[in-house]
Design a protein around this motif. Sequence first.
Motif, PDB file in Angstrom:
ATOM      1  N   GLN A  93      46.251  34.992  32.628  1.00 47.73           N
ATOM      2  CA  GLN A  93      47.021  36.186  32.027  1.00 47.73           C
ATOM      3  C   GLN A  93      48.406  35.536  31.577  1.00 47.73           C
ATOM      4  O   GLN A  93      48.955  36.055  30.478  1.00 47.73           O
ATOM      5  CB  GLN A  93      47.543  37.115  33.323  1.00 47.73           C
ATOM      6  N   GLN A 131      40.672  32.010  43.414  1.00 50.74           N
ATOM      7  CA  GLN A 131      40.422  32.946  42.100  1.00 50.74           C
ATOM      8  C   GLN A 131      41.677  33.791  41.556  1.00 50.74           C
ATOM      9  O   GLN A 131      41.796  33.955  40.500  1.00 50.74           O
ATOM     10  CB  GLN A 131      39.559  34.122  42.469  1.00 50.74           C
ATOM     11  N   SER A 132      42.569  34.264  42.423  1.00 48.19           N
ATOM     12  CA  SER A 132      43.748  35.008  41.966  1.00 48.19           C
ATOM     13  C   SER A 132      44.710  34.093  41.110  1.00 48.19           C
ATOM     14  O   SER A 132      45.497  34.223  40.346  1.00 48.19           O
ATOM     15  CB  SER A 132      44.625  35.484  43.222  1.00 48.19           C
ATOM     16  N   HIS A 147      43.705  31.620  39.248  1.00 46.24           N
ATOM     17  CA  HIS A 147      42.823  31.471  37.996  1.00 46.24           C
ATOM     18  C   HIS A 147      43.235  32.677  37.331  1.00 46.24           C
ATOM     19  O   HIS A 147      43.493  32.672  36.101  1.00 46.24           O
ATOM     20  CB  HIS A 147      41.308  31.273  38.062  1.00 46.24           C
ATOM     21  N   GLN A 148      43.291  33.686  37.903  1.00 44.54           N
ATOM     22  CA  GLN A 148      43.469  34.881  36.933  1.00 44.54           C
ATOM     23  C   GLN A 148      45.058  35.177  36.529  1.00 44.54           C
ATOM     24  O   GLN A 148      45.283  35.522  35.471  1.00 44.54           O
ATOM     25  CB  GLN A 148      43.289  36.201  37.959  1.00 44.54           C
TER      26      GLN A 148
END
Length: 525
Positions: free
Chosen positions: A409, A401-402, A404-405
């Motif tokens: 960004q 998930q990080s 993906h974030q």
Amino acid sequence: MPGSGIGQRNCAVLAGILVLAALFRLHDVQQPLIDAFSWRQASTAMMADNFLARSWNIFFPEVSWTGPGPAYQGRELQIISYITALLYALFGWHDWLGRLVAITFGLWGVFALHRLLDRVWGTAHAHAGAFLLAIMPGAVFIDRSFLPDPAMLSLVTTGAWLYVVYLQEDRPGLLVLAGVIATLGVLAKLPGIAVVVPMTYATFSILQVRGRLNPRRILQIAPVALIAGALILGYYRWAIHVGTNFPPYHVAGSGYLWDDGLSKFFSQAFYLPAAWKIASSWLFTLPVVVLAGIALLVMPPGTTSPARGKVQWFFHAWLAGALIVYFFAAREIKTNPWNFHIFNVPVAAFAGRGLILLATIDGSLQWSVPSRLLRSAVIAAIVIVGGSIPGLQLMKTPYAQSGHQLGVQLSALAKPGDLVIAASATIGDPIAIYYSRRRGWVFPPGGGMNDWSVLPDDREAIDMLETLRAKDAAWFGVAKNARDSRGRKLLEYNTGLIAHLDKTAERVVDDDAMLIYRLAPPTAY
């Protein structure tokens, strides 16, 4: 559909199984590609992107994590990614379209197994085996992943089914169709080659019992087999050529017997402890293993139509073929466990057989008997509650998930054409590059035979950064939980790299999840 004669009641049962299979696979279909298989899915998704954006030539699959490119790689025939690219052209980019294509193949695979089992072991076993394939957590999870494996299993199962029908009913047109479909399945992913073993067994077993095993019949089959073999050999030789002659000089897959040597495989017990952990935790889970084990302890059922010939050991032969593949590629399969998908067909067949054996333990042969229905329902509930649900929850966990974030960004910050460098939660995972919608590099840079899942020391890391900066890299992003395969966190292990970035680049984002730097040109500092 060839060989698909089925009564109305049995058709309703099959329809219910397919609906159940669809419900399991479509759940969370819009989840980003951040689950346990994020690394491989990101590369598959990039190839779909590049078919649409750069070239429709299916023989030159290209990723986006080795710079501006071109970045051709030696890969299997990109059936799922190519179809997904076509859907992008029609409906626009949606990351879940790849999952949807894979799920469609997976559902057809459940149908094909049902029809194959009906030919081999009869209708009751067809229902039970297809039901198990519909709900087995490993089969479900792989079928919903943006990977080539769902196409492989679906196609080789279909090819095997049509080939058995050909042998049983003497329909020459099905021989060619079965050959084409099975060949496509092996081209979609090489482990599909395991299907050659049960198909060979079926050839001699069925034709011998039917009194049609003769040179004329073998000469009819041989050209199809030889052409299929030539196409498979020719394509994978081409894939090796592409992967060894074009940057980043990467051929998918590693850890084969001929690479590591037999002594290393023996020293690791052929990676069986790791394989068992995979099988028991999410691929099959213990309820399915127990059901399959029960079936393996007894004789397989005989054919319901002796005139069709005997082929009751078909799924034992399939399991043998899968084990042969495992013997030669144990480390590769253990490391990239979606390759276990070829085992899901025989395991589902055996588990379905085990379900029937337990359901009929009192000798009842009628499904309408309440005790049999109750036992079947209890067994199914145990498999789903004790195996499928926890196995799927484990694999669907958003491990990336990080990354993906970070990618999202970077997509917001970078201009079209900007090149980005990214280190996701798992070092080497290109998921952040994929969601940045830009080209760039994983960090440390990947490709070739080097291990890019291990962090370099600070001096080497700074040299890598400056080399990429000289190649016009404009952004550097790192997930704050990024760690390598040895468990070392980048922000703790590469403090010198971060200090160097703070001196030579602009820190644009610094939050709980990520650091992002805008890189100055190498001449600007």
